[in-house]
Design a protein around this motif. Structure first.
Motif, PDB file in Angstrom:
ATOM      1  N   ASP A  89      85.881  43.024  15.590  1.00 28.20           N
ATOM      2  CA  ASP A  89      84.518  42.647  15.193  1.00 28.20           C
ATOM      3  C   ASP A  89      83.497  43.035  16.265  1.00 28.20           C
ATOM      4  N   VAL A  90      83.968  43.156  17.512  1.00 30.20           N
ATOM      5  CA  VAL A  90      83.072  43.645  18.576  1.00 30.20           C
ATOM      6  C   VAL A  90      82.737  45.117  18.293  1.00 30.20           C
ATOM      7  N   LEU A  91      83.756  45.881  17.924  1.00 28.45           N
ATOM      8  CA  LEU A  91      83.515  47.299  17.615  1.00 28.45           C
ATOM      9  C   LEU A  91      82.583  47.438  16.414  1.00 28.45           C
ATOM     10  N   ALA A  92      82.887  46.674  15.359  1.00 28.92           N
ATOM     11  CA  ALA A  92      82.046  46.756  14.151  1.00 28.92           C
ATOM     12  C   ALA A  92      80.601  46.394  14.499  1.00 28.92           C
ATOM     13  N   THR A  93      80.431  45.402  15.365  1.00 30.19           N
ATOM     14  CA  THR A  93      79.078  44.968  15.731  1.00 30.19           C
ATOM     15  C   THR A  93      78.349  46.050  16.527  1.00 30.19           C
ATOM     16  N   VAL A  94      79.028  46.634  17.518  1.00 29.11           N
ATOM     17  CA  VAL A  94      78.301  47.615  18.333  1.00 29.11           C
ATOM     18  C   VAL A  94      78.018  48.902  17.541  1.00 29.11           C
ATOM     19  N   MET A  95      78.884  49.231  16.581  1.00 26.91           N
ATOM     20  CA  MET A  95      78.590  50.418  15.755  1.00 26.91           C
ATOM     21  C   MET A  95      77.341  50.146  14.905  1.00 26.91           C
ATOM     22  N   LYS A 147      82.761  55.572  11.297  1.00 22.90           N
ATOM     23  CA  LYS A 147      83.922  54.913  10.671  1.00 22.90           C
ATOM     24  C   LYS A 147      85.119  54.947  11.617  1.00 22.90           C
ATOM     25  N   ILE A 148      85.704  53.766  11.846  1.00 29.07           N
ATOM     26  CA  ILE A 148      86.850  53.672  12.749  1.00 29.07           C
ATOM     27  C   ILE A 148      88.070  53.373  11.878  1.00 29.07           C
ATOM     28  N   LEU A 196      75.777  57.837  21.857  1.00 31.78           N
ATOM     29  CA  LEU A 196      76.294  56.631  22.509  1.00 31.78           C
ATOM     30  C   LEU A 196      77.817  56.688  22.384  1.00 31.78           C
ATOM     31  N   GLU A 197      78.496  56.775  23.543  1.00 35.13           N
ATOM     32  CA  GLU A 197      79.963  56.708  23.502  1.00 35.13           C
ATOM     33  C   GLU A 197      80.350  55.229  23.554  1.00 35.13           C
ATOM     34  N   VAL A 198      81.065  54.791  22.549  1.00 37.79           N
ATOM     35  CA  VAL A 198      81.528  53.394  22.506  1.00 37.79           C
ATOM     36  C   VAL A 198      82.977  53.416  22.995  1.00 37.79           C
ATOM     37  N   THR A 243      73.580  57.802  17.650  1.00 37.98           N
ATOM     38  CA  THR A 243      74.776  58.258  16.965  1.00 37.98           C
ATOM     39  C   THR A 243      75.947  57.847  17.834  1.00 37.98           C
ATOM     40  N   ALA A 244      76.735  56.895  17.324  1.00 30.62           N
ATOM     41  CA  ALA A 244      77.821  56.345  18.143  1.00 30.62           C
ATOM     42  C   ALA A 244      79.145  57.003  17.797  1.00 30.62           C
ATOM     43  N   VAL A 245      79.917  57.276  18.844  1.00 30.22           N
ATOM     44  CA  VAL A 245      81.262  57.843  18.681  1.00 30.22           C
ATOM     45  C   VAL A 245      82.215  56.983  19.504  1.00 30.22           C
ATOM     46  N   VAL A 246      83.348  56.636  18.915  1.00 28.39           N
ATOM     47  CA  VAL A 246      84.308  55.796  19.638  1.00 28.39           C
ATOM     48  C   VAL A 246      85.230  56.668  20.487  1.00 28.39           C
ATOM     49  N   SER A 247      85.422  56.232  21.735  1.00 31.22           N
ATOM     50  CA  SER A 247      86.367  56.916  22.627  1.00 31.22           C
ATOM     51  C   SER A 247      87.362  55.883  23.150  1.00 31.22           C
TER      52      SER A 247
END
Ligand code: 3H9
Length: 676
Positions: free
Chosen positions: A433-439, A261-262, A422-424, A448-452
């Motif tokens: 929408d790019v972030l939502a798509t890659v998550m 969740k971002i 996966l570090e996004v 398991t993706a984490v946003v940095s």
């Protein structure tokens, strides 16, 4: 109903009891059906309620199950989709169970460091038999709608409601009502079986106290009266709930889900369609990345500059799949399906139809520039352009294109087909929408993706640099690489820092340090790692690093010359070696991670503390039962962490400036708070 999984929180528990009372008071009702609205019968007790007052308030789950058992009218559980933990315990308290096919049934409490605490350890063995029940409880793994557990298995989920109602009517007059608690519970081998089970569990669950307690609880089901067994289970459950291991595992369960969740990207943000993927570079990284998508049934086109490089890349992917075939982890038809989804090209123009392209080429900004300019030229509008860079500036890379909003960092960890993290990396211009798509795609490929945010090293490697620096100082002060590694491995790290360096390649750290010597001339480093690299000891790939390696094996063999090199360097600095305790080693390395993490949080590079824990557990082998570096710091107490840092700052051979606690850490410690 409590979305998303009908967790049995206070309001749901109260709702069940109220509903039962109403039904029992209504003369027109002859029998009662309990089911879960939405996507689950029930995922069990509400994990988010644990540790709060609500979890203690009546009716607790025991009272709910007692109300069901004592209902004068028959109660039928109509089970579908997910029936886990307290949800299964509730179903076992019902007089009858009717299930839809294909639902996941489990007592997964052990994965949260606890055991089933609402009768699961006492009732399940009475229905399934002792061995099958113990296996389920100790592993926490789900089984599919198991016949023996159910009085009736209906043909399809759609028929469940009508069939359960019909079943309930058919048993309306049956008396006495059947109760699981009245069934016998014995194992023919008795003590011998439980001794065997204890030995098995002990070997498999070092550092995790819950599995052994599961054996005790199930044994109690075979030896004690039902009511005594329940009390015993309750006592074990409460004791486990307070262990740091359970706190850490529960933290991790929620942290992993929170990571997706971002804060400023709502869950209903539209997503782009990803039907085809392209990967630039067929090296180890590119090949590993491609495999993730092939495994998920998504076609991949791989691009290289030369046919030989493509051939080598394909051969490596084939070799990896063949190894899985040999181990029986992959079936021949699946292998063929996956390979059929892979195609190759030498021309950028062939990539134009991909919805997502991931670049995995040499880590040099000029090379990235050339690649991204080509991608900008050929990719269709709306395609997502991703870089697998682990160190370079994603904003700079985005600005090589005329569509920086479509550019994002996707930092896979090596081996990319195995590691879960996966570090996004979110650039300044990256579209929501790019972030939502890659998550979403990360979930599809089981990462398991984490946003940095953008910074040097992102979350994980920026922290590891400080950890590595401390490792170097410890060598200067008197440790051997082996001593440091052993201390960290005893703490629970999958690998100590020097073994990890040998695996990743010591030349990578060397290149970063060379950059630092000009960028940050005041930053203090031990010179030992440079001396090692000057000898060409880059690690496993050269057969020699901090340790020696035998070809084809990964065992680290201590090397006397390396130890002498460290001693000579120490002597040249005029340092008299001192004996350093394992406790000091662990604290210096882990608190170095913690201090850098506090800066990362303050700067907004990570959205939340739990994201950092997820990065370290899934990307760096931090022990699961310690819940990540920040959870560990919370457990130690931030005040104590700061005290230790103040002590380290007084060591003239260390870096006093680094040990000044980050402002956020200092503030939280002073206020008696935690990173949560
Ligand atoms: C227990 O029962 C103790 C008792 O024995 C004794 C008590 C006295 N509670 O995983 P997902 C949320 S201990 C609250 O992404 P999936 C989850 O946080 C419990 N929330 O979906 C997420 O929320 P959000 C024993 C829960 O489809 C959302 O559901 N039970 C719970 O991949 C979706 O989760 C377990 O250990 C819960 N129990 O998988 C079951 N479960 O979107 C643990 C889930 O706000 N749960 N959520 O972040 C699971 O294994 C999986 O979540 C499940 C769904 C298979 C159910």
């Amino acid at each position: 109903m409590t979305p998303p999984v009908n967790g049995l929180g206070l309001s749901t528990r109260q709702g069940i009891v109220d509903g039962l009372n109403r039904a029992n008071d209504d003369a027109a009702v002859t029998s009662i059906v309990i089911t879960g609205a939405g996507g689950a019968f029930s995922g069990g007790a509400d994990i988010k309620e644990f540790g709060t007052d609500k979890s203690l308030q009546e009716p607790n789950l025991h009272s709910v199950i007692a109300a069901v058992e004592n209902s004068p009218k028959p109660v039928v559980a109509a089970i579908h989709s997910v029936c886990m933990g307290g949800g299964l315990e509730l179903a076992l308290g019902c007089h009858y169970r009717v299930a839809a096919p294909g639902c996941s049934v489990a007592l997964p409490e052990v994965k949260l460091g606890i055991l089933p605490g609402a009768g699961g350890t006492q009732r399940l063995p009475r229905v399934l038999g002792v061995e099958a029940a113990l296996n389920m409880i100790v592993s926490g793994e789900a089984i599919k709608s198991e016949q023996k557990l159910f009085d009736k298995l209906v043909a399809s989920p759609e028929e469940l409601a009508a069939e359960a109602l019909a079943f309930a009517q058919s048993v309306a007059d049956v008396r006495p009502l059947p109760l699981v608690r009245n069934l016998p519970c014995k194992h023919p081998q008795g003590d011998a079986y439980f001794q065997f089970a204890r030995n098995m569990v002990k070997g498999m669950s070092k550092n995790f106290p819950a599995p052994a307690k599961c054996v005790d609880a199930v044994e109690a089901a075979t030896k004690r009266k039902f009511a005594d067994g329940l009390l015993f289970e309750r006592e074990l459950f409460i004791n486990l709930m307070w262990t740091p291991e359970s706190r850490s595992l529960r933290h991790l369960f929620l942290a992993e889900r929170a990571a997706s969740k971002i804060p400023d990207v709502p869950s209903d943000t539209p997503k782009r369609d990803i039907k085809a993927v392209a990967v630039i570079g067929a090296g180890t990284m590119g090949g590993g990345i491609a495999m993730n998508f092939l495994n998920a049934g998504i076609p991949v086109k791989m691009l290289e500059m030369k046919q030989e490089a493509l051939d080598r890349g394909i051969a490596t992917i084939q070799k990896n799949y063949e190894a899985q075939l040999k181990k029986g982890k992959l079936k021949q038809d699946k292998y063929e399906q996956r390979m059929a989804l892979l195609s190759t090209t030498l021309s950028y123009d062939d990539l134009k139809d991909a919805d997502l392209v991931i670049e995995a080429v040499f880590e040099e900004i000029g090379v990235k520039e050339a690649v991204f300019k080509e991608l900008d030229r050929v990719m269709k509008p709306g395609a997502i352009l991703a870089s697998n860079t682990s160190t370079l500036d994603v904003n700079k890379i985005a600005n090589f294109t005329k569509r920086p909003q479509d550019v994002v960092g996707l930092h896979f960890f090596s081996p990319a087909n195995v590691m879960k993290l996966l570090e996004v990396v979110r650039g300044d211009a990256t579209a929501k929408d790019v972030l939502a798509t890659v998550m979403a795609i990360a979930k599809k490929i089981k990462k398991t993706a984490v946003v940095s945010g953008v910074c040097d090293g992102f979350i994980g490697n920026r922290m590891i640099e400080q950890y590595g620096r401390q490792g170097g100082f410890l060598l200067d002060e008197g440790c051997t690489p082996e001593q440091v590694d052993k201390a960290m491995e005893k703490f629970g790290m999958a690998m100590g820092p020097f073994r990890m360096g040998d695996l990743a390649g010591n030349d990578i750290g060397w290149a970063i340090r060379k950059r630092r010597y000009t960028e940050k001339p005041d930053m203090k480093y031990s010179k030992t790692a440079d001396l090692l690299c000057e000898k060409g000891r880059y690690g496993q790939k050269t057969g020699a690093g901090w340790y020696d390696y035998v070809p084809g094996k990964r065992d680290a063999i201590p090397n006397a010359e390396v130890v002498k090199m460290i001693e000579d360097h120490r002597a040249s600095l005029g340092i008299t070696p001192r004996k350093i305790s394992d406790e000091e080693i662990v604290q210096r390395l882990v608190f170095a991670l913690v201090n850098e993490a506090a800066y990362i949080l303050e700067e907004g590079i990570a959205n939340k503390a739990s994201d950092i824990d997820v990065v370290y557990i899934f990307g760096y082998g931090f022990p699961v039962y310690r819940g990540g570096p920040l959870n560990y710091a919370n457990e130690v107490g931030l005040f104590n962490v700061v005290q230790a840092m103040n002590r380290f700052a007084k060591n003239p051979l260390d870096d006093a400036a680094f040990w000044k606690p980050a402002p956020l850490l200092a503030k939280l410690a002073a206020e008696g708070k935690t990173f949560n």
